[in-house]
Write a protein that holds these residues in place. Structure first.
Motif, PDB file in Angstrom:
ATOM      1  N   VAL A  26       8.795   1.014  -4.713  1.00  0.00           N
ATOM      2  CA  VAL A  26       8.766   2.243  -5.504  1.00  0.00           C
ATOM      3  C   VAL A  26       9.602   2.081  -6.763  1.00  0.00           C
ATOM      4  O   VAL A  26       9.201   2.500  -7.858  1.00  0.00           O
ATOM      5  CB  VAL A  26       9.267   3.426  -4.649  1.00  0.00           C
ATOM      6  CG1 VAL A  26       9.486   4.665  -5.517  1.00  0.00           C
ATOM      7  CG2 VAL A  26       8.284   3.730  -3.532  1.00  0.00           C
ATOM      8  N   PHE A  27      10.752   1.479  -6.634  1.00  0.00           N
ATOM      9  CA  PHE A  27      11.648   1.276  -7.778  1.00  0.00           C
ATOM     10  C   PHE A  27      10.967   0.462  -8.882  1.00  0.00           C
ATOM     11  O   PHE A  27      11.097   0.780 -10.070  1.00  0.00           O
ATOM     12  CB  PHE A  27      12.913   0.564  -7.301  1.00  0.00           C
ATOM     13  CG  PHE A  27      13.824   0.132  -8.406  1.00  0.00           C
ATOM     14  CD1 PHE A  27      14.531   1.066  -9.149  1.00  0.00           C
ATOM     15  CD2 PHE A  27      13.979  -1.211  -8.706  1.00  0.00           C
ATOM     16  CE1 PHE A  27      15.374   0.664 -10.180  1.00  0.00           C
ATOM     17  CE2 PHE A  27      14.817  -1.618  -9.724  1.00  0.00           C
ATOM     18  CZ  PHE A  27      15.515  -0.675 -10.468  1.00  0.00           C
ATOM     19  N   VAL A  28      10.217  -0.559  -8.525  1.00  0.00           N
ATOM     20  CA  VAL A  28       9.578  -1.418  -9.519  1.00  0.00           C
ATOM     21  C   VAL A  28       8.303  -0.784 -10.067  1.00  0.00           C
ATOM     22  O   VAL A  28       8.054  -0.790 -11.285  1.00  0.00           O
ATOM     23  CB  VAL A  28       9.268  -2.806  -8.912  1.00  0.00           C
ATOM     24  CG1 VAL A  28       8.458  -3.651  -9.892  1.00  0.00           C
ATOM     25  CG2 VAL A  28      10.561  -3.518  -8.533  1.00  0.00           C
ATOM     26  N   LEU A  29       7.487  -0.194  -9.195  1.00  0.00           N
ATOM     27  CA  LEU A  29       6.145   0.241  -9.603  1.00  0.00           C
ATOM     28  C   LEU A  29       6.128   1.566 -10.340  1.00  0.00           C
ATOM     29  O   LEU A  29       5.183   1.828 -11.093  1.00  0.00           O
ATOM     30  CB  LEU A  29       5.246   0.316  -8.367  1.00  0.00           C
ATOM     31  CG  LEU A  29       4.962  -1.021  -7.683  1.00  0.00           C
ATOM     32  CD1 LEU A  29       4.151  -0.815  -6.417  1.00  0.00           C
ATOM     33  CD2 LEU A  29       4.231  -1.971  -8.622  1.00  0.00           C
ATOM     34  N   VAL A  30       7.111   2.414 -10.129  1.00  0.00           N
ATOM     35  CA  VAL A  30       7.134   3.682 -10.858  1.00  0.00           C
ATOM     36  C   VAL A  30       7.153   3.435 -12.361  1.00  0.00           C
ATOM     37  O   VAL A  30       6.466   4.109 -13.142  1.00  0.00           O
ATOM     38  CB  VAL A  30       8.350   4.533 -10.424  1.00  0.00           C
ATOM     39  CG1 VAL A  30       8.636   5.630 -11.445  1.00  0.00           C
ATOM     40  CG2 VAL A  30       8.096   5.166  -9.068  1.00  0.00           C
ATOM     41  N   GLY A  31       7.932   2.449 -12.797  1.00  0.00           N
ATOM     42  CA  GLY A  31       7.985   2.126 -14.217  1.00  0.00           C
ATOM     43  C   GLY A  31       6.656   1.643 -14.762  1.00  0.00           C
ATOM     44  O   GLY A  31       6.294   1.960 -15.904  1.00  0.00           O
ATOM     45  N   PHE A  32       5.904   0.893 -13.973  1.00  0.00           N
ATOM     46  CA  PHE A  32       4.586   0.424 -14.412  1.00  0.00           C
ATOM     47  C   PHE A  32       3.607   1.579 -14.553  1.00  0.00           C
ATOM     48  O   PHE A  32       2.894   1.693 -15.549  1.00  0.00           O
ATOM     49  CB  PHE A  32       4.037  -0.604 -13.429  1.00  0.00           C
ATOM     50  CG  PHE A  32       4.584  -1.987 -13.629  1.00  0.00           C
ATOM     51  CD1 PHE A  32       3.933  -2.896 -14.446  1.00  0.00           C
ATOM     52  CD2 PHE A  32       5.753  -2.380 -13.007  1.00  0.00           C
ATOM     53  CE1 PHE A  32       4.425  -4.160 -14.639  1.00  0.00           C
ATOM     54  CE2 PHE A  32       6.257  -3.651 -13.190  1.00  0.00           C
ATOM     55  CZ  PHE A  32       5.598  -4.551 -14.008  1.00  0.00           C
ATOM     56  N   PHE A  33       3.564   2.454 -13.555  1.00  0.00           N
ATOM     57  CA  PHE A  33       2.592   3.541 -13.587  1.00  0.00           C
ATOM     58  C   PHE A  33       2.887   4.546 -14.695  1.00  0.00           C
ATOM     59  O   PHE A  33       1.968   5.149 -15.251  1.00  0.00           O
ATOM     60  CB  PHE A  33       2.551   4.246 -12.229  1.00  0.00           C
ATOM     61  CG  PHE A  33       1.870   3.450 -11.154  1.00  0.00           C
ATOM     62  CD1 PHE A  33       0.587   2.965 -11.344  1.00  0.00           C
ATOM     63  CD2 PHE A  33       2.497   3.185  -9.952  1.00  0.00           C
ATOM     64  CE1 PHE A  33      -0.057   2.226 -10.355  1.00  0.00           C
ATOM     65  CE2 PHE A  33       1.868   2.454  -8.959  1.00  0.00           C
ATOM     66  CZ  PHE A  33       0.595   1.972  -9.160  1.00  0.00           C
ATOM     67  N   VAL A  53       0.838  -1.203   0.000  1.00  0.00           N
ATOM     68  CA  VAL A  53       0.000   0.000   0.000  1.00  0.00           C
ATOM     69  C   VAL A  53       0.873   1.253   0.000  1.00  0.00           C
ATOM     70  O   VAL A  53       0.649   2.191  -0.793  1.00  0.00           O
ATOM     71  CB  VAL A  53      -0.946  -0.011   1.214  1.00  0.00           C
ATOM     72  CG1 VAL A  53      -1.678   1.323   1.331  1.00  0.00           C
ATOM     73  CG2 VAL A  53      -1.949  -1.147   1.098  1.00  0.00           C
ATOM     74  N   LEU A  54       1.884   1.274   0.855  1.00  0.00           N
ATOM     75  CA  LEU A  54       2.743   2.463   0.946  1.00  0.00           C
ATOM     76  C   LEU A  54       3.567   2.664  -0.318  1.00  0.00           C
ATOM     77  O   LEU A  54       3.679   3.785  -0.833  1.00  0.00           O
ATOM     78  CB  LEU A  54       3.671   2.325   2.162  1.00  0.00           C
ATOM     79  CG  LEU A  54       2.989   2.316   3.535  1.00  0.00           C
ATOM     80  CD1 LEU A  54       4.017   2.085   4.629  1.00  0.00           C
ATOM     81  CD2 LEU A  54       2.248   3.621   3.779  1.00  0.00           C
ATOM     82  N   SER A  55       4.148   1.588  -0.840  1.00  0.00           N
ATOM     83  CA  SER A  55       4.995   1.720  -2.035  1.00  0.00           C
ATOM     84  C   SER A  55       4.164   2.021  -3.271  1.00  0.00           C
ATOM     85  O   SER A  55       4.589   2.809  -4.135  1.00  0.00           O
ATOM     86  CB  SER A  55       5.810   0.446  -2.243  1.00  0.00           C
ATOM     87  OG  SER A  55       4.972  -0.691  -2.372  1.00  0.00           O
ATOM     88  N   ALA A  56       2.977   1.423  -3.390  1.00  0.00           N
ATOM     89  CA  ALA A  56       2.137   1.671  -4.565  1.00  0.00           C
ATOM     90  C   ALA A  56       1.630   3.106  -4.595  1.00  0.00           C
ATOM     91  O   ALA A  56       1.643   3.756  -5.650  1.00  0.00           O
ATOM     92  CB  ALA A  56       0.964   0.689  -4.583  1.00  0.00           C
ATOM     93  N   THR A  57       1.166   3.622  -3.467  1.00  0.00           N
ATOM     94  CA  THR A  57       0.678   5.007  -3.433  1.00  0.00           C
ATOM     95  C   THR A  57       1.813   5.995  -3.692  1.00  0.00           C
ATOM     96  O   THR A  57       1.642   6.981  -4.415  1.00  0.00           O
ATOM     97  CB  THR A  57       0.023   5.305  -2.081  1.00  0.00           C
ATOM     98  OG1 THR A  57       0.920   4.907  -1.016  1.00  0.00           O
ATOM     99  CG2 THR A  57      -1.279   4.546  -1.919  1.00  0.00           C
ATOM    100  N   THR A  58       2.979   5.735  -3.110  1.00  0.00           N
ATOM    101  CA  THR A  58       4.131   6.614  -3.341  1.00  0.00           C
ATOM    102  C   THR A  58       4.563   6.579  -4.795  1.00  0.00           C
ATOM    103  O   THR A  58       4.821   7.629  -5.409  1.00  0.00           O
ATOM    104  CB  THR A  58       5.297   6.194  -2.438  1.00  0.00           C
ATOM    105  OG1 THR A  58       4.887   6.204  -1.074  1.00  0.00           O
ATOM    106  CG2 THR A  58       6.481   7.141  -2.612  1.00  0.00           C
ATOM    107  N   ALA A  59       4.658   5.389  -5.365  1.00  0.00           N
ATOM    108  CA  ALA A  59       5.075   5.251  -6.763  1.00  0.00           C
ATOM    109  C   ALA A  59       4.072   5.913  -7.700  1.00  0.00           C
ATOM    110  O   ALA A  59       4.463   6.516  -8.713  1.00  0.00           O
ATOM    111  CB  ALA A  59       5.236   3.774  -7.108  1.00  0.00           C
ATOM    112  N   TYR A  60       2.790   5.819  -7.392  1.00  0.00           N
ATOM    113  CA  TYR A  60       1.758   6.411  -8.246  1.00  0.00           C
ATOM    114  C   TYR A  60       1.886   7.930  -8.274  1.00  0.00           C
ATOM    115  O   TYR A  60       1.797   8.555  -9.343  1.00  0.00           O
ATOM    116  CB  TYR A  60       0.382   5.999  -7.740  1.00  0.00           C
ATOM    117  CG  TYR A  60      -0.761   6.566  -8.545  1.00  0.00           C
ATOM    118  CD1 TYR A  60      -0.989   6.140  -9.854  1.00  0.00           C
ATOM    119  CD2 TYR A  60      -1.615   7.519  -8.001  1.00  0.00           C
ATOM    120  CE1 TYR A  60      -2.038   6.662 -10.602  1.00  0.00           C
ATOM    121  CE2 TYR A  60      -2.667   8.036  -8.732  1.00  0.00           C
ATOM    122  CZ  TYR A  60      -2.875   7.604 -10.031  1.00  0.00           C
ATOM    123  OH  TYR A  60      -3.909   8.126 -10.767  1.00  0.00           O
ATOM    124  N   VAL A  61       2.112   8.543  -7.124  1.00  0.00           N
ATOM    125  CA  VAL A  61       2.268   9.995  -7.071  1.00  0.00           C
ATOM    126  C   VAL A  61       3.531  10.421  -7.821  1.00  0.00           C
ATOM    127  O   VAL A  61       3.519  11.392  -8.595  1.00  0.00           O
ATOM    128  CB  VAL A  61       2.305  10.472  -5.611  1.00  0.00           C
ATOM    129  CG1 VAL A  61       2.663  11.958  -5.538  1.00  0.00           C
ATOM    130  CG2 VAL A  61       0.978  10.210  -4.928  1.00  0.00           C
TER     131      VAL A  61
END
Length: 283
Positions: free
Chosen positions: A160-167, A92-100
């Motif tokens: 964050v490192f992985v999900l930023v690329g997806f978003f 939850v924390l990493s996904a919300t941070t990466a999305y922003v």
């Protein structure tokens, strides 16, 4: 496997099959060895080579013995609670941070992203002493909540490192369509963007689960109450309690118990793991 089936030359295909077979043996052999030794008593262990088959009847009672006598049932439950809780919170924390960071860039967002990435290079052992005093001041020593909070926060950087690329690769038109339909920012994130990033979420979750389930050092520092021991600490305590006479069968049974959940998880989610890594690499 599909790429190997596409190779037409039979000799090359046989060569690749031999490599895969040898690799499979090197992976499965330690697991099989652990199971075989878990079914022996000390007499069998010392009288025969370690890789010898156990005598009949097989000592399945070693698993019951270690589960009840050495409180492995309690340790297993603690590991399950800590692993699932910290994984969900960390996602939850990493996904919300990466999305922003990916969808709403602001001044300094790139610097913040680099700070998250650079934190992965700092050995966590350097923070253990101040972390211990902080957790002690917050009365979170010897608690599952304390372990969950520590594990979850330490895993944010990788997520964050992985999900930023997806978003970043998701079409902006999806957000615009959701806004036209009246969805809020939270609704767009949880109903539209988060499901589309499922391969990345699964990859991050699997890596986090493996790290947390096998983690020993942080748990040893923050927990000294047997009621809150996790499986890695329980195995170490079990070996220490045996002192001069090691019960090898129960010890290997405890090791196998700690391996089985991770093995089952990988069997069921291997396709998602492979697709998540491949998608992340392409994106």
């Amino acid at each position: 496997m599909g790429s190997i089936m596409g190779i037409r030359h039979p000799i090359i295909r046989i060569f690749f099959y031999l490599i895969l077979g040898a690799w499979s043996i090197t992976v499965l052999y330690p697991l099989l060895w652990t199971l075989l030794d878990a079914l022996k008593d000390n007499k069998q262990f010392y009288a025969n080579p370690p890789w010898a088959l156990p005598d009949v009847p097989l000592l399945w009672s070693n698993f019951t013995y270690v589960w009840e006598t050495y409180n492995f049932g309690k340790y297993f439950t603690n590991s399950l609670i800590v692993t699932l809780g910290s994984t969900v919170l960390g996602l939850v924390l990493s996904a919300t941070t990466a999305y922003v960071l990916a969808r709403y860039p602001f001044r300094g967002s790139n610097v913040l992203f680099l700070l998250y990435i650079s934190s992965m290079m700092v050995p966590f052992s350097l923070a253990l002493i101040p972390l211990f005093f902080l957790m002690n001041k917050l009365n979170l020593i010897n608690t599952s909540i304390g372990l969950i909070l520590v594990y979850a926060t330490t895993l944010i950087a990788f997520g964050v490192f992985v999900l930023v690329g997806f978003f970043k690769t998701l079409p902006k038109e999806l957000e615009e369509a959701a806004a036209i339909d009246g969805a809020s920012y939270f609704g767009t994130f949880f109903r539209v963007m988060l499901p589309l990033s499922q391969p990345g979420l699964v990859t991050v979750a699997i890596v986090n689960i493996l790290n947390i389930w096998n983690e020993y050092f942080v748990g040893l520092v923050l927990v000294n109450d047997p009621d809150h021991y996790t499986l890695p600490i329980g195995i170490a305590v079990m070996q220490a309690e045996m002192q001069y006479r090691t019960e090898w069968g129960p010890l290997f049974a405890g090791l196998f118990i700690s391996i089985v959940p991770v093995l089952i998880m990988y069997i069921f989610f291997q396709r998602q793991i492979a697709s998540g890594i491949t998608a992340g690499a392409v994106k």
